[in-house]
Design a protein around this motif. Structure first.
Motif, mmCIF file in Angstrom:
data_model
loop_
_atom_site.group_PDB
_atom_site.id
_atom_site.type_symbol
_atom_site.label_atom_id
_atom_site.label_comp_id
_atom_site.label_asym_id
_atom_site.label_seq_id
_atom_site.Cartn_x
_atom_site.Cartn_y
_atom_site.Cartn_z
ATOM 1 N N SER A 44 0.799 -1.194 -0.079
ATOM 2 C CA SER A 44 0.029 -0.021 0.062
ATOM 3 C C SER A 44 0.733 1.223 0.147
ATOM 4 C CB SER A 44 -0.914 0.058 1.123
ATOM 5 O OG SER A 44 -1.578 -1.227 1.021
ATOM 6 N N PHE A 45 0.295 2.349 -0.747
ATOM 7 C CA PHE A 45 0.996 3.551 -0.490
ATOM 8 C C PHE A 45 0.006 4.841 -0.679
ATOM 9 C CE2 PHE A 45 0.201 2.892 -5.229
ATOM 10 C CZ PHE A 45 -0.051 4.071 -5.624
ATOM 11 N N VAL A 46 0.524 5.718 -0.401
ATOM 12 C CA VAL A 46 -0.510 7.010 -0.110
ATOM 13 C C VAL A 46 -0.366 8.019 -1.162
ATOM 14 C CG1 VAL A 46 -1.158 8.929 1.257
ATOM 15 C CG2 VAL A 46 -0.359 6.866 2.445
ATOM 16 N N ALA A 47 -1.386 8.279 -1.943
ATOM 17 C CA ALA A 47 -1.686 9.176 -3.144
ATOM 18 C C ALA A 47 -2.009 10.372 -2.361
ATOM 19 C CB ALA A 47 -2.377 8.668 -4.276
ATOM 20 N N MET A 48 -1.291 11.639 -2.681
ATOM 21 C CA MET A 48 -1.806 12.907 -2.471
ATOM 22 C C MET A 48 -3.168 13.407 -3.204
ATOM 23 S SD MET A 48 0.075 13.689 -0.003
ATOM 24 C CE MET A 48 0.929 12.012 0.797
ATOM 25 N N PRO A 49 -3.708 14.324 -2.553
ATOM 26 C CA PRO A 49 -5.002 14.706 -3.199
ATOM 27 C C PRO A 49 -4.569 15.559 -4.581
ATOM 28 C CG PRO A 49 -4.528 16.060 -1.107
ATOM 29 C CD PRO A 49 -3.794 15.083 -1.182
ATOM 30 N N SER A 50 -5.343 15.144 -5.497
ATOM 31 C CA SER A 50 -5.130 15.613 -6.802
ATOM 32 C C SER A 50 -6.334 16.290 -7.573
ATOM 33 C CB SER A 50 -4.390 14.706 -7.667
ATOM 34 O OG SER A 50 -5.009 13.763 -8.008
ATOM 35 N N ARG A 51 -6.110 16.929 -8.672
ATOM 36 C CA ARG A 51 -7.160 17.314 -9.720
ATOM 37 C C ARG A 51 -6.851 16.808 -10.947
ATOM 38 N NH1 ARG A 51 -5.354 21.642 -12.767
ATOM 39 N NH2 ARG A 51 -3.530 22.678 -11.855
ATOM 40 N N LYS A 52 -7.731 16.672 -11.736
ATOM 41 C CA LYS A 52 -7.522 16.248 -13.211
ATOM 42 C C LYS A 52 -7.042 17.654 -14.070
ATOM 43 C CE LYS A 52 -10.992 12.745 -13.456
ATOM 44 N NZ LYS A 52 -12.082 12.036 -14.099
ATOM 45 N N LEU A 53 -5.893 17.112 -14.780
ATOM 46 C CA LEU A 53 -5.365 18.266 -15.659
ATOM 47 C C LEU A 53 -6.594 18.309 -16.916
ATOM 48 C CD1 LEU A 53 -1.556 17.386 -15.643
ATOM 49 C CD2 LEU A 53 -2.718 19.356 -14.353
ATOM 50 N N THR A 54 -6.380 19.743 -17.365
ATOM 51 C CA THR A 54 -7.310 20.027 -18.431
ATOM 52 C C THR A 54 -6.463 20.628 -19.673
ATOM 53 O OG1 THR A 54 -7.937 21.962 -17.621
ATOM 54 C CG2 THR A 54 -9.243 20.162 -17.253
ATOM 55 N N ASP A 55 -6.777 20.796 -20.910
ATOM 56 C CA ASP A 55 -6.186 21.764 -21.776
ATOM 57 C C ASP A 55 -7.422 22.391 -22.476
ATOM 58 O OD1 ASP A 55 -7.061 19.563 -23.398
ATOM 59 O OD2 ASP A 55 -5.110 19.369 -24.402
ATOM 60 N N ARG A 56 -7.148 23.204 -23.437
ATOM 61 C CA ARG A 56 -8.111 24.011 -24.371
ATOM 62 C C ARG A 56 -8.408 23.313 -25.637
ATOM 63 N NH1 ARG A 56 -10.483 28.106 -21.792
ATOM 64 N NH2 ARG A 56 -9.580 29.000 -20.153
ATOM 65 N N THR A 84 1.591 15.622 -21.362
ATOM 66 C CA THR A 84 2.810 15.463 -21.369
ATOM 67 C C THR A 84 3.097 14.227 -20.710
ATOM 68 O OG1 THR A 84 2.642 16.717 -19.168
ATOM 69 C CG2 THR A 84 3.247 18.058 -21.011
ATOM 70 N N ARG A 85 4.161 13.723 -20.919
ATOM 71 C CA ARG A 85 4.843 12.388 -20.313
ATOM 72 C C ARG A 85 6.019 12.828 -19.477
ATOM 73 N NH1 ARG A 85 1.807 8.296 -22.722
ATOM 74 N NH2 ARG A 85 0.351 8.903 -24.475
ATOM 75 N N ASP A 86 6.074 11.797 -18.404
ATOM 76 C CA ASP A 86 7.283 11.733 -17.812
ATOM 77 C C ASP A 86 8.183 10.854 -18.011
ATOM 78 O OD1 ASP A 86 6.498 9.031 -17.225
ATOM 79 O OD2 ASP A 86 5.731 9.296 -15.297
ATOM 80 N N ALA A 87 9.509 10.606 -17.417
ATOM 81 C CA ALA A 87 10.791 9.896 -17.988
ATOM 82 C C ALA A 87 10.275 8.428 -18.472
ATOM 83 C CB ALA A 87 11.557 10.080 -17.075
ATOM 84 N N THR A 88 9.261 7.949 -17.949
ATOM 85 C CA THR A 88 9.025 6.216 -18.057
ATOM 86 C C THR A 88 7.984 6.470 -19.361
ATOM 87 O OG1 THR A 88 7.219 6.535 -16.453
ATOM 88 C CG2 THR A 88 9.124 5.910 -15.755
ATOM 89 N N GLY A 89 7.384 7.645 -19.727
ATOM 90 C CA GLY A 89 6.512 7.615 -21.002
ATOM 91 C C GLY A 89 5.228 7.554 -20.411
ATOM 92 N N ARG A 90 4.773 7.468 -19.173
ATOM 93 C CA ARG A 90 3.437 7.551 -18.743
ATOM 94 C C ARG A 90 2.878 8.923 -18.822
ATOM 95 N NH1 ARG A 90 2.282 5.173 -13.260
ATOM 96 N NH2 ARG A 90 0.302 5.829 -13.706
ATOM 97 N N ALA A 91 1.815 9.133 -19.282
ATOM 98 C CA ALA A 91 0.877 10.225 -19.498
ATOM 99 C C ALA A 91 0.727 11.184 -17.963
ATOM 100 C CB ALA A 91 -0.195 10.244 -20.203
ATOM 101 N N LYS A 92 1.016 12.630 -17.977
ATOM 102 C CA LYS A 92 0.517 13.044 -16.813
ATOM 103 C C LYS A 92 -0.910 13.595 -16.817
ATOM 104 C CE LYS A 92 2.363 16.752 -13.770
ATOM 105 N NZ LYS A 92 2.250 15.899 -12.536
#
Length: 202
Positions: A44-56, A84-92
């Motif tokens: 188990s790990f803890v994920a911080m509160p987040s919001r979905k990213l948007t664009d126009r 945008t993608r991180d170093a591992t190629g996962r979409a942010k």
């Protein structure tokens, strides 16, 4: 800064990876809610509160979540590779609202939350178990807000300064013709016709 309380809301067994939501209180003074406890490949790990990213949308300019394939406003097709993608190629796709800025702080929070989660699971097996996560009453927040406003009005404290009045909103360099004003009104909303829709609310 000391963690003074952790509240856990266990999820039903039908959730695949999400095990619980939690809130963390620091110094009996500051609460962060909607942290998530997620089951990962290494535990188990803890994920911080987040919001979905948007664009126009390039067509109409309205906002859409990065996972959207079509614009919610105009229906135009959106590129599926625009995130945008991180170093591992996962979409942010999400951005943290609150998060620790170093690994030591993250470990303190995660250890406290995981321990509270394990304790809560044990308590949930007892008869008469009641979750305390949703015990925050809106009236408590109203009282807190009222207290802060009263404190800000007390000049003797000297800890707050009055906020200066805002300047009139400018036109950002664009000259517009003055609109005729309706008597008793200082904005540009259309006046409701007598007896028509919206009559009596302005």
């Amino acid at each position: 800064m000391v963690i003074t309380e952790v509240r856990i809301k266990l999820m039903e067994d039908n959730n695949e990876r999400l095990q619980a939501f939690c809130s963390v209180t620091f110094d009996n003074a500051f609460v962060v809610r909607d942290l998530k406890i997620i089951e990962g490949t290494k535990g188990s790990f803890v994920a911080m509160p987040s919001r979905k990213l948007t664009d126009r949308c390039p067509g109409c300019g309205s906002k859409n979540h990065l996972r959207a394939r079509y614009c919610n406003q105009c229906g135009g097709k959106l590129s599926e590779e625009r995130a945008t993608r991180d170093a591992t190629g996962r979409a942010k796709l999400h951005a943290d609202i609150a998060h620790p800025i170093n690994s030591a702080c993250r470990e303190v929070i995660q250890s406290a939350v995981i321990k509270a989660y394990q304790d809560e699971r044990e308590r949930s097996k007892q008869p008469g178990y009641v979750c305390t996560y949703d015990d925050y009453d809106s009236e408590d927040f109203d009282d807190c807000y009222t207290q802060v406003v009263q404190e800000m009005k007390e000049p003797a404290r000297g800890n707050y300064r009055a906020h200066p009045a805002h300047e009139p909103r400018g036109t950002h360099g664009t000259v517009h013709e003055a609109k005729p004003q309706v008597a008793g009104r200082d904005d540009d909303r259309p006046a409701a016709s007598a007896g028509g829709f919206g009559a009596g609310i302005l």
